[in-house]
Structures are given as C-alpha cells and as structure tokens.
Scaffold this motif. Structure first.
Motif, short mmCIF file in Angstrom:
data_model
loop_
_atom_site.label_atom_id
_atom_site.label_comp_id
_atom_site.label_asym_id
_atom_site.label_seq_id
_atom_site.Cartn_x
_atom_site.Cartn_y
_atom_site.Cartn_z
N THR A 134 0.83 -1.20 0.00
CA THR A 134 0.00 0.00 0.00
C THR A 134 0.87 1.26 0.00
O THR A 134 0.64 2.20 -0.75
N SER A 137 2.42 1.67 -3.36
CA SER A 137 1.40 2.11 -4.33
C SER A 137 1.11 3.59 -4.15
O SER A 137 1.05 4.36 -5.12
N LEU A 138 0.92 3.99 -2.92
CA LEU A 138 0.60 5.39 -2.65
C LEU A 138 1.73 6.31 -3.14
O LEU A 138 1.48 7.33 -3.79
N THR A 141 1.72 6.45 -6.91
CA THR A 141 0.57 7.24 -7.38
C THR A 141 0.85 8.73 -7.22
O THR A 141 0.62 9.54 -8.12
N GLU A 142 1.38 9.04 -6.05
CA GLU A 142 1.67 10.43 -5.74
C GLU A 142 2.64 11.02 -6.77
O GLU A 142 2.44 12.10 -7.31
N SER A 159 8.87 3.92 -11.66
CA SER A 159 7.89 3.19 -10.83
C SER A 159 7.94 1.71 -11.14
O SER A 159 7.92 0.86 -10.24
N GLN A 276 -4.26 -3.66 -6.74
CA GLN A 276 -3.99 -2.34 -6.13
C GLN A 276 -2.72 -1.73 -6.75
O GLN A 276 -2.69 -0.55 -7.10
N ALA A 280 -2.55 1.57 -8.90
CA ALA A 280 -1.71 2.68 -8.45
C ALA A 280 -0.88 3.25 -9.61
O ALA A 280 -0.58 4.44 -9.64
#
Ligand code: ADP
Length: 918
Positions: A134, A137-138, A141-142, A159, A276, A280
């Motif tokens: 998580t 992924s965050l 994404t950011e 990434s 997820q 992301a």
C-alpha cells in the motif's frame, strides 16, 4: 488451537497418524526432556508432521530445530523455565512449522508444551506485506500525479523499476490500449539489467490482452489454446503474471510481469494486492494522459479559434455580464484581462448601424429563447477600410437553473468583404452590359435548332426589338439577304466546333441595317450534349464603314503612288524594301512585286551606305524628314544620282518603325553640272597649253628661218643641192605640221584672244582627210566621203573644227581596229559627210565598228572616260571636242546606227557676208 488444527489438516496427507498411538488425541506437541535437554518422549498430534522423534537414541532438542531460524537454546532445561519459547521445526517438504511453548517440571525431567503458531505468523507477514504494498502504491501514485507531463514516461519507468525491485520481478511492463489502431501498446517496459530483454517501451501487442480474465498467473503446464499460445509467446514461453486495470472506459491497462515464477509471493500477495499495485500505476497514468489530451485539445481549439478569429461568449444572468473567450477578446481589441462586460459595453463594440438589430435579437434570445444569427461590423472609427465583420450566433441550453445562454462569434471579414466586392462587381457588370453596345444573348438548343431565349437589355436601344419579337424565323428575316448564308454557316460551325465568329448585317425596327460582329460559344451538359449557345453581338457598323472608307481612300492613294513619275518606296530601318512603286521597279528593271526584300544598301558603296545609315539614324519624331542626293551603283549600269527624300514613321515610344521615301533621278542634271565643272577645268588646261605652245613655237620659228636661209644659199648652185633641198623641204613640212599640231593645243587658250572667223567647214574636212587618209588606207580602212563641197559658212575656229574631226575619225579608226582583232574578214569603213539641216550644218563621222554600249552612250563625253587600255586612251578627246563645238555655238552628239557609232557636229550656219578668204 485453531491454528494448530489447520496446520494438522494441511499436513495430514504427508504424515499419517500411526496406529495405536496413545497420545495422538492430545493437540499440539509435548516433549519430555531429561535434565540435559535430550528429547526422551514425544506426544501430541503434531509430532507426526515433524521430524521423527523417538527414533534412534535420544538427541538434544536443539538438534531438531531449524538452525538459525530460532532463538538458540542456551544451557540446560532448568535455565529455560519461565521463558516463552519460540521454536521452529522442519515440517514435511519445505514447510517450516513455527511453535510457541513453555517448560514445566515433570517427574525427574521436564515437559515442554508447544503450540503451532505457523498461521499466526503468516497472517502477520501478509499484513506486513500488504502495508508495504500500500505504501509503495501510494508513493508511486503520488509521484505520477505530481510530476510534469513531460516527465511522465520517466517517472513511469522508475515506478516499474521499483515494482520490479520490490517483488524481485525480472521484467515489468505496463500496456495501454492504443488510440490509433486496435490492440495494445507497452507504454513503458522495464527489464532488470541481468534479465532478458523481454519487452520494449512502445512495443505493439496484438489483441491477446483483449480478453479479460482477472489477475492471471501463467505457467507452462496448462492446456494450450491458440490464445494461450500467443500469450505464452508474449511472456517468452516462461511463467508470468498479468494484472488488468478497469476504469469507466472498461479494460484500459495491463500490468505484466515476465519470468515471474508461479510460487513467488503467492502466499503474501493476493489478487486484490496485485490489482492495487496495477491501479496505483495505471490509474494516475491514464488520468494524466487524458489530462494531456485535454490540454492539447484545448490548445488546438484555442489556436484554431485564434486563427479563425472566432471564440465563444456566454451571458451570465446572475451578474448580468457577458463573458468572451480570451482570444476573442483580443481580436475585439478589448483590454487584456477584460473579458467580461455589461451588455451595453458589449453592444458599444459594434457599428451603430448594426447595434439596434443586435440588441433586439439579443433580447429575443434572452426572453424567448429564439436562436440568434446575424452579421455585424465592429465599430472602428479610426479605421477607414475595409470594415471588420463578425457573425454572431447565440442559443440557450438547458432550462431552469441549468439554463445557459451561449454562442460564438466568427470573423467573417474576408468572406463578407469579398461578397461585397463581388456584389459591386456584379452590379458594375450588369451596368456595363446594359450600357454597352454589345447585346448578350442565349439561344436554347432544341433538336438541332437554336431558339432565342434571352437578350440583354441593350437589344432594345440598339435594334429596337424585344425578346418576344425574336423568334428564330424572324431573326433570319432581319438578316440582310446577302449575309444569310454566313449566318447559317455560323450556326453550323457553332454546333460542330463549339464556337463561331461571324459578321453580318441585321435590320433594326426602323429598317436600317447594322453590321454585327457575332461571337458565340456552345455550352454542353455532362454528357457532352448541347444545351444552349451564349454569345454577343457587337455593333461594328461604324467600324466597318470606316474600314470601307479607309480602303477606298487607300486605293486612291495607291493609284496616286503607282502613277507618280517619282520613285516611291517604303523600307525598314535596316534598309530592306517593303514596297516600291512602278517607276522604281522600271528604273531597276524589275516588277514592283520583286522589290520587297531587296536591301537598298546593296546599291550603295560602303561609304555611301555608312552616310545613308547615319542620316536615317538622325531622324526623330521632331525632325522626321531628311533630303539628300545619293549615288547608286547599279550592277552593269552607269552611276545614278537620285535626289532622295526620307520621312520616318515612329511608334508612340519614338522608335523608328519604317521610312517612306520619294526619289527623283538626278543623273542628267548632275552630269551637266559636272560638264560645267569640266569646262572650267579645260579652260585652265587650255591656258597651260597656250603657254606651252608659245614656248615651242619660238624655237620652231627660229629653226624655220635657218632652214629658209640654207635653202636660199643652196639655190645658188651647189651640186648636192637637189638632195639637200629635198631633205630640207621635208624638214620644213614636218616642222609646219608640228606647228599646226601645237596650234591645235593653242585653240583652248585662244578663245578670248582671237576673234572667231567665218569659214567653210569644208576646209576642216579637207584638212582632216589630208592628214589621215593615207594612214587609214594603209590600215585597210575604206574612207567614204560625200557632200563635202557644201557652200555654207559657220563661225568659229577652223583649226579647232579640224581637230574635232581628226579626233572623231581617230576614235572610229581605233574602234574598227579593235573589232578587226576578233574578226579577220571584217571590212572596216569610215564615212565623212556634211549636210544642211535647217539653220545648221551637220558634219557626220560614222563607222561600222558596232557602236557604243547604250548604257555608256552618254558617258563618252565625260572627261577621262575611256574604254581603251591604260596608256593608250586619255578619255579627253571627246570631252575636249564637246567643249570646242559648244564654244562655237554648236553641239556634238552621238548615236548608234545600224553598223556602228555616228557622231554629229552640228554648227549654226552664218551669212556668207563676212566671209574671209583663207
Ligand atoms: P580616248 O581617246 O581615250 O578614247 P575619247 O574621249 O576620245 O577618249 O573617247 C572616249 C571613249 O569613247 C573611247 O574610249 C571609246 O570607248 C568611245 N568611243 C569614241 N568613239 C567611238 C567609236 N567611233 N566607236 C566606238 N567607241 C567609241
């Protein structure tokens, strides 16, 4: 206990419970240890899944544990009491069994009670892994959300690299649907440096990713369908994983893992975890790409609006303001940033002439939802031409609180101004057609006939007819009977060739005929069949009649030129003749038709030509005329002198186009002038000769006196006197003769000194014959003389006349001699005769030597003109003779008779009253 039971279930297939086991009913694992830590006994259901206890000699507990996987057991069991013990045993296969327990005394040893905590541990690991996942992924994404659009591909690749490193995947790629063609394209692909290059960024992939099947692990044992085979090839025929991403557009992306073994992370990463990760990456990427598309789209729209001079506007009822697009604002010349304005300010932008209409239409739109469309001009007081036009469109959208009043403005200046210009041109054309002398007509094609269908308004003023009068038959009736055949031919040609041009006469309503120039063109349809003929009639009556008049006038002038005694011609500045009249042609012994093309310069000597060209070059529009006397050398002909007048014809720029010339033969006059000059020359010569004669005469006289004296003495009786006398008499006669010849020379100078005498010309003839007869006979020339004994008298000098006659006879003799050189049998003769003609006596000297070339006939009297070889002839004889006779009031002339030349000395007869005996 729940965990333990699960563990048992999981391993029961590998380690079956041995029959008759007493402690098999108790859960967990109980180990009896001696005081040194040897496992003496084992109980509990779990012992079957573990390394076999109780087999062979008892071993220390630590020997059953997985080395390094658990806390080392130090010391003996007594030391472990009171501690919670986490011990890892080797289970069946590769599985590790995690246990937790405690030690309690038992008899003389120790009982170790252990419970299976494997599931508990796995859950913790999974939670840990998910948390990690998580976080990653965050973070990704950011980054994808915040990076600039330009850096998006780089950040994406970074990434993918992070994903690859985190889950130890050799090859990771993200595939997106391709916009241009069906199928998928790898937006970004990462291959670890030691992994095969399975995918590349930008690589096209076919439709094999189209089928949605959720997160899918690929292994090589599956049954291979065709699609499966294609997928295998995409994954390099190795194990892999593909994770789909779906959004509101459907299946939009795939995250692909290459060379990724089936077992890896299978326990830690669930399908939703992979989804997820994929979301992301794909979610923000697609959002950014759509954002990019929108930005580009907006930019395109803005530049397009800028280019077209167009833009939106919107009326907002809340603040009662009208908003316009920024680029529209700048083309409306608003202040920068001032894109909103009240209604009145907006209306003030437009020309007062259009403002009321715009305001009223705008009201109708606001109040009655009536669509608005009109063209208006901008109000530009400082600008003169041309006005800037806008097409304004407006409409309402939605209703109630959602109601919007929007529209656009489009710069239509170009079209509008062109339209205005076209309208103006059209009006001018209409005006022109109506006021021109040309009649434009249309004839409809109907089964081979052309029927009048339209005439421009100019028909009425020109011919007085209206379209209704103009039936096909009436038209033919109005055409002049002599010209009808031309009209029929024009129609045939028009239908055959598609265009025709004719000239014929047409009667107007008053009965007068007009000459019309008819130009027509046939229009055909798509199939090439005639539809109608369009043409125009031009009234050329005046031009035709003027041309007729010019033609008649030209004819008169032509006759004048042809009949003129003068030589008239036209020639170009390079002296090439373009026209010459009959007298010029006659002079040049050709026909007028042969003259054009002849170069005048070919008749001029080099110097004459240079003078001529220079004179022509001096002509100018201000001084177009030049007069000169030119001398021409005509082949095989005498020299000719022409008085020549040139007039230059110039174009508007003052360039010389051609020269018109009039000439008159001046040879005769010129010759007389030359003769006069010659006479003057002769007078001088005569003076010289007189002097010379005087000088010679003196010694001759002395000689004569001496001889006379000798003769006198000899006559006194010397024996040899006869002989001597004879000799001296001869000398005397020779001297006398010489003196006479010298006397001849003296005649030139004596004119004014000695009075003319009256004498019988017979004397001179006698003298001539006496002098020449013998010599002529010796050369075989027959002398014919008759009528010599005439009894008329003339005034002058007998010696000179004798000299003239001697001259004529000697010339005749020379001509005869040269003729005989070519013809041995030739019988030469010279005739000398005298004849009274009126008041004149004519003395003829004629021969049969063939005469003089007629072209040279007149030149023989020119001084120094001779045809005799150099040294023999002087060319002075005839010219001197001419002067002598002229001096005596007579005339010397020549003509060719049948056998030869005939010279005539004509002298005026005088009364015999003043006769002096010789
Ligand atoms: P010249 O003594 O040099 O001949 P003239 O003046 O006497 O000069 O004559 C001029 C020319 O006239 C001659 O050269 C000759 O060609 C021509 N001529 C004169 N008399 C005759 C003639 N009887 N027959 C033919 N040609 C003649």
């Amino acid at each position: 206990m729940r965990l333990f039971t699960r563990f048992l279930k999981r391993n029961s297939e590998h380690v079956p419970e041995p029959a008759g086991s007493s402690s098999g009913s108790e859960a967990g694992l109980q180990l009896l240890l001696d005081q040194y830590g040897h496992v003496v006994e084992s109980h509990g259901g779990q012992r079957h899944g573990l390394t076999r206890f109780n087999e062979g000699a008892p071993r220390l507990l630590r020997d059953y544990l997985i080395p390094g996987s658990t806390l080392a057991l130090e010391g003996v069991p007594a030391d472990w009491v009171g501690h919670s013990l986490d011990l890892d045993f080797q289970g069946a296969g590769q599985l590790v069994v995690h246990t937790r327990g405690w030690l309690e005394p038992h008899a003389d040893g120790w009982l170790l009670r252990l419970l299976d905590i494997t599931d508990l541990k796995l859950g913790t690991q999974q939670a840990h892994s998910r948390q990690h996942c998580t976080q990653l992924s965050l973070s990704m994404t950011e980054q994808l959300r915040q990076c600039s659009l330009e850096r998006l591909p780089v950040v994406m690749l970074e990434s993918l690299q992070r994903v690859a490193q985190h889950w130890h995947v050799p090859c990771v790629a993200l595939a997106l649907r391709d916009d241009a063609q069906p199928g998928w394209r790898l937006y970004s692909a990462f291959n670890a440096f030691d992994a095969p290059q399975l995918w590349t960024t930008g690589q096209m992939i076919g439709a094999e990713l189209n089928s949605y099947s959720g997160v899918q692990r690929l292994d090589l044992q599956r049954q291979a369908t065709e699609e499966q085979l294609r997928l295998d090839s995409l994954f390099g025929h190795a194990e892999g994983l593909r994770v789909p991403y779906r959004d509101h557009c459907g299946l939009s992306a795939w995250l692909l893992f290459g060379f990724y073994p089936r077992s890896a992370h299978s326990t830690l990463m669930s399908e939703s975890d992979w989804s997820q990760v994929c979301a992301a990456l794909a979610g923000p990427l697609l959002a950014r790409l759509r954002e990019k598309q929108q930005v580009e789209h907006r930019d395109r729209m803005e530049s397009l609006q800028g280019l077209l001079g167009t833009g939106w506007w919107e009326w907002s009822p809340g603040d009662q303001q009208l908003h316009v697009a920024p680029q529209l604002g700048s083309s409306l010349l608003l202040e920068p940033g001032a894109h909103s304005m009240p209604r009145e300010a907006w209306l003030a932008l437009f020309h007062p002439a259009d403002r009321d209409e715009l305001s009223s239409r705008f009201n109708e739109l606001l109040e009655h939802d009536k669509g608005m469309l009109l063209s208006v001009r901008l109000h530009q007081p400082s600008r003169i031409e041309p006005p800037q036009w806008y097409r304004i469109q407006g409409q309402t959208q939605g209703s109630g609180s959602q109601r919007r009043i929007v529209g656009f403005m489009l710069d239509v200046s170009l079209i509008k101004n062109q339209q205005l210009q076209a309208d103006a041109a059209h009006a001018r054309l209409d005006n022109l057609i109506a006021s021109s002398p040309a009649v434009i007509y249309v004839q409809r094609y109907e089964e081979g006939a052309l029927l009048p269908a339209f005439f421009s308004a100019s028909l009425q003023p020109l011919l007085g007819w209206a379209l209704e009068d103009c039936t096909s038959a009436a038209l033919i009736e109005w055409i002049h009977p002599d010209d009808r055949e031309q009209y029929f031919e024009r129609t045939r040609q028009l239908l055959r060739d598609g265009s025709a041009r004719a000239r014929y006469r047409l009667r107007d309503q008053r009965g007068n005929y007009h000459w019309l120039l008819d130009e027509a063109k046939l229009l055909r349809d798509d199939l090439g069949l005639p539809v109608e003929a369009v043409g125009l009639w031009l009234d050329v009556t005046e031009a035709t009649e003027t041309a007729e008049r010019v033609k008649r006038s030209e004819e008169r002038y032509r006759v004048l030129v042809e009949d003129s005694p003068a030589m008239i011609c036209r020639y170009l500045p390079d002296l090439t003749l373009t026209f010459g009249n009959q007298p010029l042609a006659t002079y040049l012994e050709c026909t007028p038709a042969q003259l054009p093309g002849i170069n005048l310069g070919s008749w001029l000597s080099t110097e004459q030509r240079a003078d001529f060209v220079q004179r022509i070059a001096g002509l100018s529009p201000q001084n177009p005329v030049s007069l000169a006397e030119i001398s021409l050398q005509l082949p095989g002909r005498e020299h000719a002198w022409w008085v020549w007048s040139d007039r230059g014809v110039f174009d508007a720029q003052g360039n010389l186009l051609e020269i018109q010339a009039v000439g008159r033969d001046n040879t005769e006059l010129r010759r007389s002038q030359q003769q006069l000059t010659h006479s003057a020359k002769m007078a001088t010569l005569g003076e010289m000769a007189t002097g010379l004669a005087h000088e010679i005469n003196q010694p001759l006289n002395v000689m004569r006196m001496a001889v006379v004296n000798v003769l006198k003495r000899l006559s006194n009786g010397d024996v040899q006197a006869d002989y001597l006398q004879d000799k001296l008499t001869r000398i005397d006669s020779q001297i006398q003769r010489a003196a006479r010849v010298v006397d001849h020379m003296r005649v030139f100078g004596r004119r004014s000194e000695i009075e003319q005498q009256v004498f019988n010309p017979h004397q001179a003839m006698e003298g001539t014959l006496a002098l020449l007869a013998e010599g002529l006979r010796g050369k075989g020339v027959e002398l014919r003389s008759e009528g010599l004994a005439c009894s008329v008298f003339v005034r002058g000098y007998v010696d000179q006349l004798e000299q003239v006659l001697i001259n004529l006879v000697v010339n005749a003799r020379d001509a005869l001699m040269s003729k005989r050189e070519t013809d041995r049998d030739f019988q030469p003769w010279i005739a000398l005769c005298a004849e009274s003609v009126g008041n004149n006596v004519c003395l003829w000297v004629q021969d049969n030597a063939g005469g003089i070339d007629p072209r040279l006939l007149e030149r023989v009297f020119e001084p120094f003109f001779t045809t005799k070889p150099i040294g023999l002839g002087t060319g002075l004889g005839l010219s001197v003779s001419y002067g002598i006779i002229d001096n005596m009031g007579g005339r010397l002339s020549v003509s060719n008779t049948g056998p030869g030349a005939r010279f005539c000395v004509a002298l005026p007869v005088v009364e015999a009253g003043g006769l002096l005996e010789h």
